[in-house]
Design an enzyme around this catalytic site. Structure first.
Site, PDB file in Angstrom:
ATOM      1  N   ARG A  15       0.837  -1.206   0.000  1.00 53.32           N
ATOM      2  CA  ARG A  15       0.000   0.000   0.000  1.00 53.32           C
ATOM      3  C   ARG A  15       0.872   1.257   0.000  1.00 53.32           C
ATOM      4  O   ARG A  15       1.059   1.880  -1.038  1.00 53.32           O
ATOM      5  CB  ARG A  15      -0.954  -0.042   1.220  1.00 53.32           C
ATOM      6  CG  ARG A  15      -2.072   0.985   1.184  1.00 53.32           C
ATOM      7  CD  ARG A  15      -1.691   2.382   1.620  1.00 53.32           C
ATOM      8  NE  ARG A  15      -1.146   2.447   2.984  1.00 53.32           N
ATOM      9  CZ  ARG A  15      -0.614   3.554   3.494  1.00 53.32           C
ATOM     10  NH1 ARG A  15      -0.541   4.663   2.771  1.00 53.32           N
ATOM     11  NH2 ARG A  15      -0.110   3.565   4.725  1.00 53.32           N
ATOM     12  N   CYS A 240       4.293   9.363   0.079  1.00 51.33           N
ATOM     13  CA  CYS A 240       2.895   9.777   0.067  1.00 51.33           C
ATOM     14  C   CYS A 240       2.689  10.784  -1.058  1.00 51.33           C
ATOM     15  O   CYS A 240       3.423  11.760  -1.170  1.00 51.33           O
ATOM     16  CB  CYS A 240       2.520  10.413   1.412  1.00 51.33           C
ATOM     17  SG  CYS A 240       0.836  11.048   1.419  1.00 51.33           S
ATOM     18  N   ASN A 249       9.134   4.339   3.200  1.00 52.50           N
ATOM     19  CA  ASN A 249       9.077   3.910   4.597  1.00 52.50           C
ATOM     20  C   ASN A 249      10.436   3.333   4.968  1.00 52.50           C
ATOM     21  O   ASN A 249      11.200   2.903   4.107  1.00 52.50           O
ATOM     22  CB  ASN A 249       8.036   2.792   4.763  1.00 52.50           C
ATOM     23  CG  ASN A 249       6.642   3.279   4.508  1.00 52.50           C
ATOM     24  OD1 ASN A 249       6.207   3.368   3.371  1.00 52.50           O
ATOM     25  ND2 ASN A 249       5.924   3.602   5.563  1.00 52.50           N
TER      26      ASN A 249
HETATM   27  P1  HMG Z   1     -13.373  14.092  -1.971  1.00 56.35           P
HETATM   28  O1  HMG Z   1     -13.125  14.506  -3.376  1.00 56.35           O
HETATM   29  O2  HMG Z   1     -13.475  15.173  -0.952  1.00 56.35           O
HETATM   30  O3  HMG Z   1     -14.608  13.114  -1.800  1.00 56.35           O
HETATM   31  O4  HMG Z   1     -12.230  13.107  -1.567  1.00 56.35           O
HETATM   32  P2  HMG Z   1     -16.078  13.127  -2.279  1.00 56.35           P
HETATM   33  O5  HMG Z   1     -16.838  12.372  -1.236  1.00 56.35           O
HETATM   34  O6  HMG Z   1     -16.504  14.514  -2.644  1.00 56.35           O
HETATM   35  O7  HMG Z   1     -16.015  12.223  -3.608  1.00 56.35           O
HETATM   36  C1  HMG Z   1     -15.358  12.633  -4.783  1.00 56.35           C
HETATM   37  C2  HMG Z   1     -15.285  11.474  -5.742  1.00 56.35           C
HETATM   38  O8  HMG Z   1     -14.495  10.432  -5.176  1.00 56.35           O
HETATM   39  C3  HMG Z   1     -16.641  10.842  -6.044  1.00 56.35           C
HETATM   40  O9  HMG Z   1     -16.569  10.306  -7.368  1.00 56.35           O
HETATM   41  C4  HMG Z   1     -16.707   9.687  -5.072  1.00 56.35           C
HETATM   42  O10 HMG Z   1     -17.553   8.658  -5.481  1.00 56.35           O
HETATM   43  C5  HMG Z   1     -15.271   9.239  -5.065  1.00 56.35           C
HETATM   44  P3  HMG Z   1     -17.195  11.074  -8.621  1.00 56.35           P
HETATM   45  O11 HMG Z   1     -18.636  11.258  -8.260  1.00 56.35           O
HETATM   46  O12 HMG Z   1     -16.438  12.362  -8.720  1.00 56.35           O
HETATM   47  O13 HMG Z   1     -16.925  10.128  -9.748  1.00 56.35           O
HETATM   48  N1  HMG Z   1     -14.895   8.571  -3.792  1.00 56.35           N
HETATM   49  C6  HMG Z   1     -14.364   7.348  -3.725  1.00 56.35           C
HETATM   50  N2  HMG Z   1     -14.027   6.445  -4.668  1.00 56.35           N
HETATM   51  C7  HMG Z   1     -13.492   5.281  -4.244  1.00 56.35           C
HETATM   52  N3  HMG Z   1     -13.272   4.992  -2.940  1.00 56.35           N
HETATM   53  C8  HMG Z   1     -13.592   5.868  -1.981  1.00 56.35           C
HETATM   54  C9  HMG Z   1     -14.166   7.098  -2.362  1.00 56.35           C
HETATM   55  N4  HMG Z   1     -14.588   8.170  -1.670  1.00 56.35           N
HETATM   56  C10 HMG Z   1     -15.051   9.055  -2.562  1.00 56.35           C
HETATM   57  N5  HMG Z   1     -13.364   5.573  -0.700  1.00 56.35           N
HETATM   58  C11 HMG Z   1     -11.273  11.289  -0.301  1.00 56.35           C
HETATM   59  C12 HMG Z   1     -12.125  12.541  -0.269  1.00 56.35           C
HETATM   60  C13 HMG Z   1     -10.918  10.946   1.118  1.00 56.35           C
HETATM   61  C14 HMG Z   1     -12.057  10.171  -0.948  1.00 56.35           C
HETATM   62  C15 HMG Z   1     -10.027  11.590  -1.164  1.00 56.35           C
HETATM   63  O14 HMG Z   1      -9.423  12.730  -0.665  1.00 56.35           O
HETATM   64  C16 HMG Z   1      -9.037  10.477  -1.162  1.00 56.35           C
HETATM   65  O15 HMG Z   1      -9.277   9.402  -1.709  1.00 56.35           O
HETATM   66  N6  HMG Z   1      -7.885  10.695  -0.513  1.00 56.35           N
HETATM   67  C17 HMG Z   1      -6.908   9.631  -0.353  1.00 56.35           C
HETATM   68  C18 HMG Z   1      -5.542  10.181  -0.253  1.00 56.35           C
HETATM   69  C19 HMG Z   1      -4.589   9.048   0.009  1.00 56.35           C
HETATM   70  O16 HMG Z   1      -4.875   7.890  -0.227  1.00 56.35           O
HETATM   71  N7  HMG Z   1      -3.383   9.410   0.507  1.00 56.35           N
HETATM   72  C20 HMG Z   1      -2.376   8.424   0.781  1.00 56.35           C
HETATM   73  C21 HMG Z   1      -2.696   7.580   1.968  1.00 56.35           C
HETATM   74  S1  HMG Z   1      -2.349   8.381   3.529  1.00 56.35           S
HETATM   75  C22 HMG Z   1      -0.655   8.119   3.785  1.00 56.35           C
HETATM   76  O17 HMG Z   1       0.017   7.634   2.910  1.00 56.35           O
HETATM   77  C23 HMG Z   1      -0.075   8.396   5.145  1.00 56.35           C
HETATM   78  C24 HMG Z   1       0.144   7.130   5.965  1.00 56.35           C
HETATM   79  O18 HMG Z   1       1.018   6.227   5.301  1.00 56.35           O
HETATM   80  C25 HMG Z   1       0.745   7.489   7.319  1.00 56.35           C
HETATM   81  C26 HMG Z   1       1.973   8.419   7.194  1.00 56.35           C
HETATM   82  O19 HMG Z   1       2.948   8.073   6.508  1.00 56.35           O
HETATM   83  O20 HMG Z   1       1.888   9.509   7.800  1.00 56.35           O
HETATM   84  C27 HMG Z   1      -1.176   6.401   6.252  1.00 56.35           C
HETATM   85 MG    MG Z   2       3.199   6.377   5.313  1.00 56.07          MG
END
Ligand code: HMG
Ligand code: MG
Length: 299
Positions: A15, A240, A249
């Site tokens: 992931r 990220c 990582n």
């Molecule tokens: P948004 O645009 O505010 O959401 O995104 P929305 O509810 O307005 O939806 C927009 C569109 O996304 C819609 O589709 C939804 O259906 C779709 P459209 O109508 O435009 O075709 N949608 C989804 N599709 C699939 N799965 C879902 C989903 N939710 C909405 N779950 C949202 C908000 C949170 C979805 C977006 O910002 C997002 O996906 N962000 C993810 C970012 C991400 O994955 N970042 C990396 C992971 S975090 C990380 O790496 C840190 C970590 O490792 C720890 C560290 O290192 O600190 C964990």
């Molecule tokens: Mg991370």
């Protein structure tokens, strides 16, 4: 405080390790990676991320990965689920455990999940409720615990506040993310001290990125504080997409080598893990960022 006698490794390579790769990676390659990791003795694998494919295209095959992976006894296969939509999809795919992810930084929260920290906690509440109904445990992440790409310094009190909120909401464990790898050991210790005033140490995990080469030193520091769960990625893969410049990582091989040397049990076969790191980096055309992995293979 004495070191723990065992440490649980949370392998986030499939992931966190792959989410930021610019070229598409075949689902079959991801499945093979997950299988090799299980064969090396890893007992907890973060396999996929049920986020928006517009936001993170590399994780768009989350359904395929989660339904097709070859499950091994005793291994937990988990996924990120930022909202109810993600959770429902993950449940349909038979996920065993999920994670929500928040941040100790307002600016990072906005960039990463498009809402404020307070709003994110509100969104997580129904995710936790639904997961509880489905008997699925929820892990909580807090990003930017030792610095933010947009805000710079982060107050440990803010990390403690968000961590406490996730824990009280029902996250069984809170993983503390040094997303951009700028932390240093004393800072890491102070942060853990602040968070562990409200949350038992055995409910906390360290999730350190190695951008500035400090991750192993930081891990040593928090092991001394009593941390017993470490997140890492094979070959040090990762980054990220919403934290520019954040590299991988800490490498799982390097963590296992460190723990072996400290006499701390992990149940992981280091040679098999190193071979997995060599294989996946060759498969996706990336350098192997595990020093231990490179050294073992060169022997
Ligand atoms: P948004 O645009 O505010 O959401 O995104 P929305 O509810 O307005 O939806 C927009 C569109 O996304 C819609 O589709 C939804 O259906 C779709 P459209 O109508 O435009 O075709 N949608 C989804 N599709 C699939 N799965 C879902 C989903 N939710 C909405 N779950 C949202 C908000 C949170 C979805 C977006 O910002 C997002 O996906 N962000 C993810 C970012 C991400 O994955 N970042 C990396 C992971 S975090 C990380 O790496 C840190 C970590 O490792 C720890 C560290 O290192 O600190 C964990
Ligand atoms: Mg991370």
């Amino acid at each position: 405080m004495a070191f723990p006698t065992t440490v649980r490794l949370v392998e986030v390579g499939p992931r966190d390790g792959l989410q930021n790769e610019p070229e598409p990676i075949a689902t079959a390659t991801k499945l093979e990676l997950i299988d090799h990791l299980g064969a090396a003795g890893i007992r907890y694998i973060e396999a996929a991320s049920f986020v928006s494919p517009k936001w993170v295209p590399q994780m768009a095959d989350h359904r395929d990965v989660m339904t097709r992976l070859k499950r091994r006894d005793g291994v937990t296969y988990a996924a990120l689920t930022p909202n109810l939509k993600g959770l429902e999809a993950a449940l349909e795919c038979g996920v065993e455990e999920v994670a929500v992810f928040g941040a100790a930084s307002e600016a990072f929260s906005q960039k990463n999940i498009n809402c404020s920290v307070a709003e994110s906690l509100k969104r997580f509440a129904p995710v936790l409720e639904r997961a509880r109904e489905a008997n699925v445990r929820v892990r909580g992440y807090v990003s930017c615990v030792l610095g933010c790409p947009y805000e710079g310094e982060i107050d440990p009190a803010k990390v403690a506040e968000v961590s406490k909120a996730l824990y009280e909401m029902g996250c069984y464990e809170v993983s503390l993310g040094d997303t951009i790898g700028t932390g240093t050991p004393l800072k890491a210790k102070r942060m853990i001290e602040a968070v562990s005033r409200d949350i038992p140490m055995d409910k906390l995990a360290a999730h350190f990125h190695d951008t500035y080469g400090q991750a192993l030193a930081n891990l040593y520091a928090v092991l001394e504080e009593g941390i017993g769960v470490i997140d890492s990625a094979v070959a040090g893969l990762g980054g990220c997409p919403y934290a520019k410049g954040a590299s991988g990582n800490v490498a799982s091989e390097d963590v296992v080598y460190l723990l072996d040397g400290l006499g701390i049990e992990t149940g992981i076969d280091l040679d098999k893990l190193a071979a997995t790191g060599t294989w996946i980096t060759q498969a996706i055309g990336r350098p192997n960022r595990s020093k231990v992995g490179v050294a073992l293979v060169a022997k």
